[in-house]
Design an enzyme around this catalytic site. Structure first.
Site, mmCIF file in Angstrom:
data_model
loop_
_atom_site.group_PDB
_atom_site.id
_atom_site.type_symbol
_atom_site.label_atom_id
_atom_site.label_comp_id
_atom_site.label_asym_id
_atom_site.label_seq_id
_atom_site.Cartn_x
_atom_site.Cartn_y
_atom_site.Cartn_z
ATOM 1 N N ASN A 1 0.847 -1.219 -0.019
ATOM 2 C CA ASN A 1 0.043 0.074 0.159
ATOM 3 C C ASN A 1 0.856 1.229 0.101
ATOM 4 O O ASN A 1 1.300 1.572 1.076
ATOM 5 C CB ASN A 1 -0.855 0.029 1.231
ATOM 6 C CG ASN A 1 -1.934 -1.070 1.394
ATOM 7 O OD1 ASN A 1 -2.834 -1.034 0.433
ATOM 8 N ND2 ASN A 1 -1.752 -2.265 1.950
ATOM 9 N N GLU A 2 1.094 1.866 -1.316
ATOM 10 C CA GLU A 2 2.137 2.805 -1.458
ATOM 11 C C GLU A 2 1.582 4.348 -1.082
ATOM 12 O O GLU A 2 0.172 4.184 -0.547
ATOM 13 C CB GLU A 2 2.506 2.895 -2.825
ATOM 14 C CG GLU A 2 3.270 1.600 -3.333
ATOM 15 C CD GLU A 2 4.630 1.508 -2.900
ATOM 16 O OE1 GLU A 2 5.128 2.351 -1.881
ATOM 17 O OE2 GLU A 2 5.547 0.725 -3.459
ATOM 18 N N PRO A 3 2.453 5.307 -0.917
ATOM 19 C CA PRO A 3 1.737 6.643 -0.667
ATOM 20 C C PRO A 3 0.622 6.852 -1.505
ATOM 21 O O PRO A 3 0.507 6.757 -2.772
ATOM 22 C CB PRO A 3 2.888 7.653 -0.990
ATOM 23 C CG PRO A 3 4.045 6.658 -0.559
ATOM 24 C CD PRO A 3 3.769 5.475 -1.033
ATOM 25 N N SER B 1 -2.626 5.727 -0.952
ATOM 26 C CA SER B 1 -3.537 4.455 -0.670
ATOM 27 C C SER B 1 -4.576 4.923 0.335
ATOM 28 O O SER B 1 -4.304 5.642 1.298
ATOM 29 C CB SER B 1 -2.904 3.267 -0.138
ATOM 30 O OG SER B 1 -1.917 2.621 -1.116
ATOM 31 N N THR C 1 10.314 1.978 -3.817
ATOM 32 C CA THR C 1 10.296 0.522 -3.729
ATOM 33 C C THR C 1 11.009 -0.340 -4.585
ATOM 34 O O THR C 1 11.536 -1.542 -4.317
ATOM 35 C CB THR C 1 8.626 0.343 -3.586
ATOM 36 O OG1 THR C 1 8.093 0.976 -2.610
ATOM 37 C CG2 THR C 1 8.270 -1.345 -3.154
#
Length: 639
Positions: free
Chosen positions: A162-164, A166, A181
């Site tokens: 869940n990246e920035p 999300s 990432t």
């Protein structure tokens, strides 16, 4: 009273945090909690539903669970698992697959039924992913939800993938991976260009439904994002901050990962401190930066209004504290890294005698010596010390394949020019070309390719050390066995690694050792090499008298730099010396422009070194000390 003090010390922290001395101790504690949950569920005659993570963080937890299964009879027959995520696309048999990771680290070593294992499917057609994700969610809900979810944390603040950006209520879905990432994963894939751009991940909303959540983090690399997650405002730009909403979450950290939390980094802001010299130095340097004043201009009011009233009350007035710290910093500066003959040793970081020392520079990779302490290296030689350099590994994984072919073509042409038969060489060359055309990411090179890559690094190391003024007889290539796997993942250290190091130390009997202390190296080679040196020295110190007068200085520069308050020896460099250091680094042509493993710093190694050395000098000047062009920094290791 103890509880009140803890609350005061943790008042900046917005969720529960438990800090252990090291990763192994922490992992054993977490494994015990998982074991207790499994046994409790067994006694109740129901399944334990576990959410599992991949990556470096849970590896020791899984290792301890495997040990418990084999040595203590812990059964996993009642355990049902759901993994957080998987790259997309990804074949389950691929080395980088999380299926492979889980099998190698846990599932293949315990008695969990195969049908109880659930991992997102990286082989699905894109049009089937949405239905798969919905089914993944439904399976968890039908089982009554997750009893325990294990999490790691990425440097973007992601949990799962869940990246920035999300949403806090997000479910299992296909996501696009952040560039950072992918850079962090590049080592496993043989380059960022081979890392998938997407992944299937459990959502933050799914994670939140777990009855217990444990987030694991180790090492200084995670310290800055841990501070944001624990102490920062809740924000979609750092998804882990959403965990502050949960009453069921706990962060389990080692001391390095916790090091930037306020209670550890600036403890005077949250509690009364025991003011030893080390903490005073750190606090005064911090205060100088906070109020933007040189140390000697700090006042009692500066101390009182910035959380340091206790210090000025106990040790003040401010001027006395300022003078003491200023003098400590001033005495750390020396143009004589081997010690200045016939000088007052109390005013300098190194001993005056003997005037001409035997200095041994350990370099984990073939270029760390000149990148991290090239100026000091040159200074030691110029000042007449008997300097030796030992390259601990061949560095043969960090050479571009195209360089191998180029050097082979040169060798073939040279052989032809002198009339030698080049047919055998040409045959090897064709085998290399054929292999490299079909080479897969992170595939182990042919032995001949690894040899050529090692030769390239060796010739560059010779060139760099010679440029620094060293004779060939003082240049040592150790080729420690732990490194020679042909893969980015190395073998465990063996007795042979230690014995080879002891043998070299016994041969040289150095008065001073310089060793890489920047353990942020993404390959882990630096810390492995450092531990080998320490083990070798600890053994020798039991029997050999010369070791009692041998000092060890740690250097940094390739991957990070020491904080100003940590520095115990600062060697100033003139503009001319900075230029000489730069040219020494340039001898390592295979690492120039764009190295194979740059880490998360896009700058070339010579640029990193030059700018970090300049920043160290600027930091000293801001504190009120002399204005130097650059400085190389060292910290002494206390045996």
């Amino acid at each position: 009273m103890a509880r009140l003090n803890l609350l005061e010390a943790t008042r900046y922290e917005k969720l529960p945090v438990t800090v252990f001395d090291n990763e192994k101790e922490a992992s054993k504690s977490v494994a015990k909690r998982i074991s207790a949950l499994i046994i409790k569920k067994q006694e109740q005659g129901v399944s334990a539903i576990l959410g599992l993570a991949t990556g470096a963080s849970p590896v020791e937890v899984y290792k301890e669970l495997v040990r418990m299964h084999k040595e203590e009879g812990l059964s996993f027959k009642n355990v049902i698992t759901f993994n957080l995520d998987e790259y997309y696309p990804m074949q389950p048999t691929a080395a980088q697959s999380y299926v492979t990771f889980m099998e190698e680290n846990l599932f293949n070593h315990i008695d969990i039924p195969k049908e109880n294992i659930h991992i997102p499917d990286g082989t699905l057609p894109k049009e089937d992913i949405a239905a798969f994700c919905l089914d993944y969610e439904n399976k968890i809900e039908e089982l009554g939800g997750l009893d325990l979810q294990i999490l790691g944390i990425g440097r973007t603040g992601h949990i799962g993938f869940n990246e920035p950006g999300s949403a806090p209520n997000s479910g299992t879905r296909l996501v696009t991976l952040d560039d950072l990432t992918r850079r962090d994963a590049s080592r496993d894939f043989g380059g960022k260009e081979n890392v998938p751009t997407k992944a299937i991940t459990m959502g933050i909303g799914t994670i939140f439904k777990a009855r217990e959540i444990i987030l694991l983090a180790w090492s200084k690399k995670k310290a800055s994002i841990i501070k944001k997650a624990v102490e920062g405002e809740i924000s979609g730009s750092v998804p882990a901050t959403y965990l502050q909403h949960s009453d069921q979450v706990e962060f389990i950290l080692d001391t390095d990962a916790a090091s930037e939390l306020t209670r550890f980094n600036t403890p005077w802001l949250v509690k009364d401190c025991i003011w030893d010299n080390r903490l005073i130095k750190k606090a005064v340097i911090w205060l100088s930066s906070e109020v933007n004043k040189p140390i000697l201009k700090l006042t009692d009011e500066d101390y009182n209004t910035n959380g340091m009233a206790q210090l000025v009350t106990e040790k003040g007035p401010a001027y006395n504290i300022n003078i003491e710290v200023f003098n400590t910093l001033q005495h750390s500066i020396t143009g004589w890294p081997g010690g200045k003959p016939n000088s007052d040793e109390s005013q300098r970081p190194e001993r005056a005698a003997p005037a001409h020392k035997r200095s041994l520079i350990f370099s984990p990779h073939p270029d760390d010596d000149v990148i991290s302490m090239g100026g000091t290296f040159i200074r030691l030689v110029d000042q007449g010390h008997d300097v030796h350099v030992a390259y601990q590994t061949s560095g043969n994984t960090a050479v571009w394949d195209t360089d191998v072919l180029r050097y082979m073509e040169f060798a073939i042409d040279f052989n032809k020019s002198i009339g030698d038969d080049s047919k055998k060489l040409e045959g090897i060359y064709e085998e290399m070309r054929s292999f490299l055309k079909s080479k897969q990411p992170n595939e182990i090179d042919l032995p001949e390719i690894r040899e050529v890559k090692g030769f390239i690094r060796k010739s560059e190391a010779f060139a760099g050390a010679r440029f620094a003024g060293l004779d060939d007889k003082n240049i040592h290539f150790m080729a420690l066995p732990f490194y020679e796997t042909g893969k980015t993942v190395k073998n465990p250290v063996t007795e042979k690694d230690v014995l080879l190091t002891m043998e070299l130390l016994q041969k040289i009997k150095p008065h001073q050792i310089f060793a890489a202390g920047d353990f942020a190296d993404p390959h882990g080679t630096h810390i492995v090499c450092f531990r080998i040196i320490i083990e070798a020295m600890n053994r020798l110190r039991k029997t050999e008298e010369w070791t009692k007068d041998c000092w060890l200085w740690m250097y940094r520069g390739a991957w990070q730099e020491f904080e100003t308050h940590e520095i115990e020896m600062a060697v100033p460099l003139s503009p001319q010396e900075v230029g000489r250091k730069r040219k020494a680094i340039f001898q390592h042509q295979s690492q120039k422009d764009h190295p194979v493993f740059p880490g998360d710093d896009e700058r070339e190694f010579w640029v990193r070194a030059q700018e970090r050395n300049s920043e160290t000098a600027i930091n000293y000047h801001k504190l009120g000390l002399a204005d130097y062009e650059a400085m190389e920094a060292f910290v002494r290791w206390k045996f």
